[in-house]
Design an enzyme around this catalytic site. Structure first.
Site, mmCIF file in Angstrom:
data_model
loop_
_atom_site.group_PDB
_atom_site.id
_atom_site.type_symbol
_atom_site.label_atom_id
_atom_site.label_comp_id
_atom_site.label_asym_id
_atom_site.label_seq_id
_atom_site.Cartn_x
_atom_site.Cartn_y
_atom_site.Cartn_z
ATOM 1 N N LYS A 193 -44.687 -22.602 -98.445
ATOM 2 C CA LYS A 193 -46.024 -22.593 -99.049
ATOM 3 C C LYS A 193 -45.983 -21.940 -100.423
ATOM 4 C CE LYS A 193 -49.282 -22.098 -96.190
ATOM 5 N NZ LYS A 193 -50.134 -21.522 -95.135
ATOM 6 N N ARG B 270 -52.103 -15.460 -96.150
ATOM 7 C CA ARG B 270 -51.597 -16.564 -95.329
ATOM 8 C C ARG B 270 -50.080 -16.486 -95.199
ATOM 9 N NH1 ARG B 270 -55.558 -21.177 -96.064
ATOM 10 N NH2 ARG B 270 -53.861 -22.595 -95.632
ATOM 11 N N GLY C 71 -49.771 -23.544 -87.624
ATOM 12 C CA GLY C 71 -50.596 -22.814 -86.682
ATOM 13 C C GLY C 71 -49.889 -21.733 -85.892
ATOM 14 N N MET D 285 -48.232 -18.998 -87.025
ATOM 15 C CA MET D 285 -48.367 -17.632 -87.547
ATOM 16 C C MET D 285 -49.770 -17.438 -88.113
ATOM 17 S SD MET D 285 -44.569 -17.001 -89.097
ATOM 18 C CE MET D 285 -44.674 -18.404 -90.172
ATOM 19 N N ARG E 286 -46.951 -29.802 -99.386
ATOM 20 C CA ARG E 286 -45.602 -29.748 -98.830
ATOM 21 C C ARG E 286 -45.198 -31.163 -98.487
ATOM 22 N NH1 ARG E 286 -47.940 -26.625 -93.617
ATOM 23 N NH2 ARG E 286 -49.053 -28.347 -92.681
ATOM 24 N N HIS F 50 -54.689 -29.368 -85.424
ATOM 25 C CA HIS F 50 -53.524 -28.633 -84.899
ATOM 26 C C HIS F 50 -52.748 -29.482 -83.905
ATOM 27 C CE1 HIS F 50 -51.601 -25.988 -81.875
ATOM 28 N NE2 HIS F 50 -51.245 -25.299 -82.935
ATOM 29 N N ARG G 243 -15.281 -43.093 -66.433
ATOM 30 C CA ARG G 243 -15.062 -42.140 -65.343
ATOM 31 C C ARG G 243 -14.786 -42.906 -64.051
ATOM 32 N NH1 ARG G 243 -20.248 -39.457 -68.004
ATOM 33 N NH2 ARG G 243 -20.620 -41.699 -68.080
ATOM 34 N N ARG H 223 -10.367 -42.435 -67.767
ATOM 35 C CA ARG H 223 -9.967 -41.141 -67.222
ATOM 36 C C ARG H 223 -9.597 -41.311 -65.750
ATOM 37 N NH1 ARG H 223 -14.263 -36.328 -67.179
ATOM 38 N NH2 ARG H 223 -15.068 -37.483 -65.401
ATOM 39 N N GLU I 39 -9.822 -29.886 -72.058
ATOM 40 C CA GLU I 39 -11.068 -29.290 -71.566
ATOM 41 C C GLU I 39 -10.863 -27.880 -71.031
ATOM 42 O OE1 GLU I 39 -12.423 -31.816 -68.289
ATOM 43 O OE2 GLU I 39 -10.377 -32.582 -68.151
ATOM 44 N N SER J 215 -8.611 -36.215 -76.201
ATOM 45 C CA SER J 215 -10.066 -36.348 -76.152
ATOM 46 C C SER J 215 -10.616 -35.036 -75.615
ATOM 47 C CB SER J 215 -10.482 -37.507 -75.254
ATOM 48 O OG SER J 215 -11.890 -37.610 -75.220
ATOM 49 N N GLY K 176 -12.991 -32.708 -73.849
ATOM 50 C CA GLY K 176 -14.077 -32.724 -72.878
ATOM 51 C C GLY K 176 -14.932 -31.497 -73.078
ATOM 52 N N THR K 177 -15.908 -31.601 -73.970
ATOM 53 C CA THR K 177 -16.636 -30.399 -74.389
ATOM 54 C C THR K 177 -17.581 -29.874 -73.317
ATOM 55 O OG1 THR K 177 -18.195 -31.858 -75.531
ATOM 56 C CG2 THR K 177 -16.442 -30.855 -76.852
ATOM 57 N N ASN K 178 -17.952 -30.702 -72.337
ATOM 58 C CA ASN K 178 -18.805 -30.175 -71.257
ATOM 59 C C ASN K 178 -18.058 -29.100 -70.467
ATOM 60 O OD1 ASN K 178 -20.655 -32.069 -72.081
ATOM 61 N ND2 ASN K 178 -20.282 -33.480 -70.401
ATOM 62 N N ASP K 179 -16.855 -29.453 -69.954
ATOM 63 C CA ASP K 179 -16.069 -28.475 -69.204
ATOM 64 C C ASP K 179 -15.566 -27.357 -70.101
ATOM 65 O OD1 ASP K 179 -16.342 -29.254 -66.638
ATOM 66 O OD2 ASP K 179 -14.324 -30.051 -66.376
ATOM 67 N N CYS L 51 -15.444 -36.695 -75.846
ATOM 68 C CA CYS L 51 -16.102 -37.566 -74.874
ATOM 69 C C CYS L 51 -17.188 -36.846 -74.072
ATOM 70 C CB CYS L 51 -15.093 -38.200 -73.925
ATOM 71 S SG CYS L 51 -14.119 -37.022 -72.973
ATOM 72 N N TYR M 281 -13.181 -40.034 -83.574
ATOM 73 C CA TYR M 281 -14.345 -40.675 -82.965
ATOM 74 C C TYR M 281 -15.096 -39.692 -82.073
ATOM 75 C CZ TYR M 281 -11.687 -41.014 -78.582
ATOM 76 O OH TYR M 281 -10.966 -40.716 -77.444
#
Length: 895
Positions: free
Chosen positions: A24, A98, A107, A109, A342, A458, A578, A633, A765, A784, A786-789, A852, A872
């Protein structure tokens, strides 16, 4: 070291200083320097806020050294510019205080208007304005805002007192209250403040201003502001600026007013004049939706001169910012004043349309158009819409504030919305109008419906920002939040718990659940030829992103149908197939045979039954992805997942024994379930360990892959299989399994008289694998991640257990701003991915590396993977377009 500067005059800044002056303040500075009619004022920087909050957290309290003196200096300059003194008894200068953070938080703050009014100066304001009613109305507004914002008095007490005054007058509009009525409201409000706080409303104008400044700083850490930042992924440590500005008054009379305008439609992106105007009102009345507004087109009939000035300024601002602008303005007795501008929040649909339209208008280049849209917006455009061919019962029509199709049970307060959502219900939050305290319910709800307010209320602004479907200003609805129902003009009543459907694209409200259909964007990705402006805009953006991106995008798919759909969505192969998903349903019995086999002969027999089924699975997937790589896999989960639950089976056997019955199969199965039961299966007999413990299992899968590839080649297909060994921690594990797999491939080559090209790699992983990637790369054709595990291992918690148990507390304490399972923990898990990539390529410079886990479809994570040089990402089919877009945006941002 020179002393810190805390305060800046509007003329000292520009639009590029949002980090220091907040959005602002930076834009007020820009408009001031453009020579637009901006009431003068000054900005207290975000640095000041951070310093102030640090003092509060340390227990010292107070405010930064030198701040008071700088405020005094800039206030004196403001008083000189306006020719009046703050709170002067005869001709008072009044100011607004303000908030204004770097990123818009509508809205969330605090704002306080009319600071400087007191029991004495209200007389001076009455004399200057020739309106005792106006002066008393301004005073009651200050008391109401100051009481709620600064003194933390329950705002409902003020609202109820005002409603009581209107009832006593026999009216529903506050405009019908005269000066004496409002003088009584002022007295009531002052008494409420004294009763609730134990002190009188402060009469010293400077004390009012200082307390209001502190309240704005404190509002950075309110629950609703924290929740909004988490929702919008705004960093916690930015702080807010405070803008102190000379008041101009839209509530002087019917020749005055306030409004909000957009240079284009923020819902659709269409060109034209869009906004709301309210005569004899201050800006907060417009945003709160307390009275229904008129359109900007109607403003041209009310005050043509101000309207023409506004149109000219809107055109200047859009061409200057080269983007759709959101503008707040006030008309004071026929003179137009600009209070804020803005780059406006917009719906995803509008974002794509506006970006492409501005390219066609020559305002921006296509590179910038791609950077102005996001993968999250694209994902929202892929949400279903209502099926136009279905029967429906129209209840009402309001403003199409934020598009989408939302179906759910009507609820009438935020607590109920949160509670019902937590138990699995879809809800629509219904209110007369929303306020910042409704944010929790707005986040939880599928959609928002209000009977008051317009496209700039709002509810509309917040819903657009968070991608929630919203219909506002459905005036024919009589919403009774106490009775938890709303009535429609024809007499029908919808009570809490009744299902309704709202269409944020048309503004329609329907009874019951309306069926939904694929969005036009999904139909476009499916290959349907559409004469649709939005589909064309998305197609142009995607084509440019694809032309710019380096990172390839694959999909996670386990069936031919998923593979085919992902390919239509632009997938360049499968990054994760899988195989465990192929052993469910009727095939579970075959896995049971394998597990309970008493000898090698039994094992081989069970595997022999599975082989042709696996071969057919892979043949169909290779056909769907012909010519593209398919990473398969090998079986990863522990075997017990294919068996009955231990507790349930134990009860079943025990009950049978009580009846004197013996089920030999169940007893045998129970023996094996107990044998395979593990305290922590995530760290047990799974992944590569299965292939070493039961070598025939991976041999069968390897042969099935090789034979499927051979079958496809026999019919002139172009299969590109890649075999991925899961959960490797040691290069020796990979070497053992690789040798078994290579033997199977060689046997098929000899049997078929062909040469197969099948890469064998591994899934990284485990932290140990990332640390030893240079060794593992010696026996891997690809990695590859395995970012989850890897996330579970790095943080030491199980996703299935922790998200519902303590993550909410972690968000509250700022440990997370987003779940590490939703968006990659770039410092910790990302650090391991980067390290593993560098180490792997130190051994093999051309090592192909991908991701993956579902992080492969998260916009922020895609940028990270692109920046560290992965080849990839792979994600679910519906996230493929998102990843494609973000991979292109990543390159363009670095340019």
């Amino acid at each position: 070291m020179p002393p810190m500067t805390w305060v800046y005059d509007f003329a000292e800044g520009n639009k590029d200083q949002k980090d220091l002056l907040g959005g602002k303040g930076a834009n007020l500075a820009e408009m001031t320097n453009l020579g637009l009619p901006v009431p003068p004022g000054f900005t207290i920087s975000t640095e000041t806020c951070r310093a102030y909050l640090a003092l509060q957290e340390s227990g010292e309290g107070g405010q930064p050294d030198g701040l008071a003196d700088e405020v005094t200096e800039h206030l004196a300059a403001l008083e000189e510019a306006m020719g009046k003194k703050l709170g002067d008894a005869d001709d008072p200068l009044l100011v607004s205080v303000r908030s204004g953070a770097k990123f818009s938080m509508p809205g969330m703050m605090e704002t306080v208007l009319n600071v400087g009014l007191n029991d004495t100066s209200v007389g001076g304001l009455a004399a200057r304005s020739d309106s005792d009613r106006f002066a008393q109305d301004s005073y009651r507004r200050l008391l109401q805002m100051f009481g709620g914002t600064v003194l933390h008095v329950d705002s409902e007490l003020f609202s109820d007192a005002l409603d009581e005054a209107k009832r006593a007058k026999g009216t529903e509009s506050d405009l019908d209250l005269d000066a004496d009525d409002l003088r009584g409201v002022v007295a009531t409000f002052k008494q409420i403040i004294k009763d609730q706080t134990g002190r009188d409303f402060p009469q010293d104008p400077r004390e009012q201003m200082d307390l209001a400044i502190h309240a704005v700083f404190d509002s950075w850490n309110t629950d609703r502001a924290r929740l909004y930042r988490r929702q919008e992924r705004i960093p916690e440590d930015l702080g807010t600026a405070v803008n102190v500005q000379a008041m101009v008054f839209g509530n002087f009379g019917m020749d005055s007013g306030s409004g909000v305008a957009f240079t284009r439609d923020p819902a659709s992106g269409n060109q034209g004049v869009y906004g709301d105007y309210l005569q004899n009102a201050q800006g907060e009345d417009v945003v709160a939706g307390i009275r229904n507004t008129v359109s900007l087109a109607d403003m041209s009939d009310i005050d043509r001169t101000s309207y023409d000035d506004l149109m000219d300024i809107m055109n200047r601002l859009e061409r200057h910012y080269r983007d759709m602008c959101d503008i707040e303005f006030t008309v004071e007795r026929g003179k137009l004043w600009m209070l804020q501008t803005r780059v406006g929040k917009r719906t995803p649909e509008a974002a794509f349309r506006i970006a492409v339209h501005m390219v066609d208008e020559g305002l921006i280049e296509m590179d910038e158009a791609v950077l102005r849209v996001t993968g999250d917006q694209l994902a929202q455009l892929m949400f279903p819409r209502f099926d136009e061919t279905s029967e429906r019962t129209l209840l009402a029509k309001g403003m199409n504030a934020s598009p989408g199709a939302a179906v759910g049970k009507a609820v009438f307060d935020s607590d109920t919305a949160v509670e019902w959502t937590a138990r699995g219900e879809d809800v629509i939050l219904v209110r007369k109008e929303t306020n910042p305290d409704d944010l929790r319910g707005m986040v939880a709800a599928r959609g928002i419906l209000t009977s008051r307010g317009g496209k700039t209320s709002h509810a509309a602004v917040v819903a657009r920002g968070m991608g929630r479907t919203c219909v506002c200003g459905a005036e024919s609805l009589d919403v009774d939040t106490r009775a938890r129902q709303f009535r429609v003009r024809d007499g029908e009543t919808i009570s809490e718990g009744d299902v309704i459907s709202i269409d944020g694209t048309t503004g329609e409200v329907f009874a019951g659940a309306v069926p939904v259909a694929d969005s036009v964007v999904v139909r476009h990705f499916e290959g349907e030829k559409l004469d649709d402006d939005l589909a064309h805009a998305v197609a142009r953006i995607m084509a440019h992103a694809d032309g710019a991106r380096r990172l390839r995008v694959r999909t996670n798919a386990d069936t031919p149908d998923d593979a085919a759909r992902a390919r239509r969505f632009g997938a360049q192969g499968i990054g994760l197939c899988r195989t465990e998903h192929m052993f469910l349903g009727e095939r579970r019995e075959l896995v049971e045979k394998l597990i309970v086999a008493e000898d090698d002969e039994g094992v081989e027999a069970a595997l022999a039954e599975l082989l042709p089924l696996q071969r057919q699975d892979f043949t169909e997937i290779f056909e769907a992805m012909d010519g593209l790589p398919v990473t398969i896999r090998l079986l990863d989960p522990p075997l017990h997942e294919f068996l009955p639950d231990l507790t349930e089976l134990s009860v079943e056997v025990a009950l049978a024994e009580e009846r004197g019955e013996v089920d030999e199969h169940a007893v045998t199965l129970l023996t094996h379930v107990r044998r395979l039961h593990e305290q922590n299966p995530m760290l047990g007999l799974r992944g590569v360990r299965l292939g070493i413990q039961i070598p025939g299992l991976f041999r069968m899968q390897g042969r099935a892959i090789a034979e499927a590839a051979a079958d496809r080649m026999a019919v002139h297909g172009a299969p590109r299989p890649e075999i991925m060994v899961p959960l490797v921690a040691s290069v020796r594990e990979l070497q053992i399994v690789r040798a078994e797999l290579e033997q199977q491939v060689a046997e098929v080559e000899e049997e078929r008289g062909i040469k197969l090209d099948i890469a064998i790699g591994t899934m990284i992983e485990l932290p140990r694998a990332a640390f030893l990637a240079n060794r593992i790369a010696k026996s891997a054709d690809f990695f590859s991640f395995g970012t989850n595990d890897l996330t579970q291992m790095a943080w030491g918690f199980s996703r299935d257990d922790v998200e519902a148990s303590f993550f909410s507390r972690y968000f509250e304490h700022g440990i997370f701003d987003v779940s590490p399972f939703e968006s990659l923990d770039q410092l910790g898990v990302g650090g391991m991915v980067e390290m593993g990539t560098k180490k792997g390529r130190k051994t093999k410079a051309d090592l192909k590396i991908g991701v993956c886990g579902e992080h492969g479809g998260d916009p922020r994570s895609v940028h990270f993977f692109d920046e560290i040089g992965l080849n990839y990402v792979s994600c679910s089919p519906f996230r493929v377009p998102v990843a494609r877009l973000e991979a292109g945006r990543s390159v363009l941002q670095r340019r």
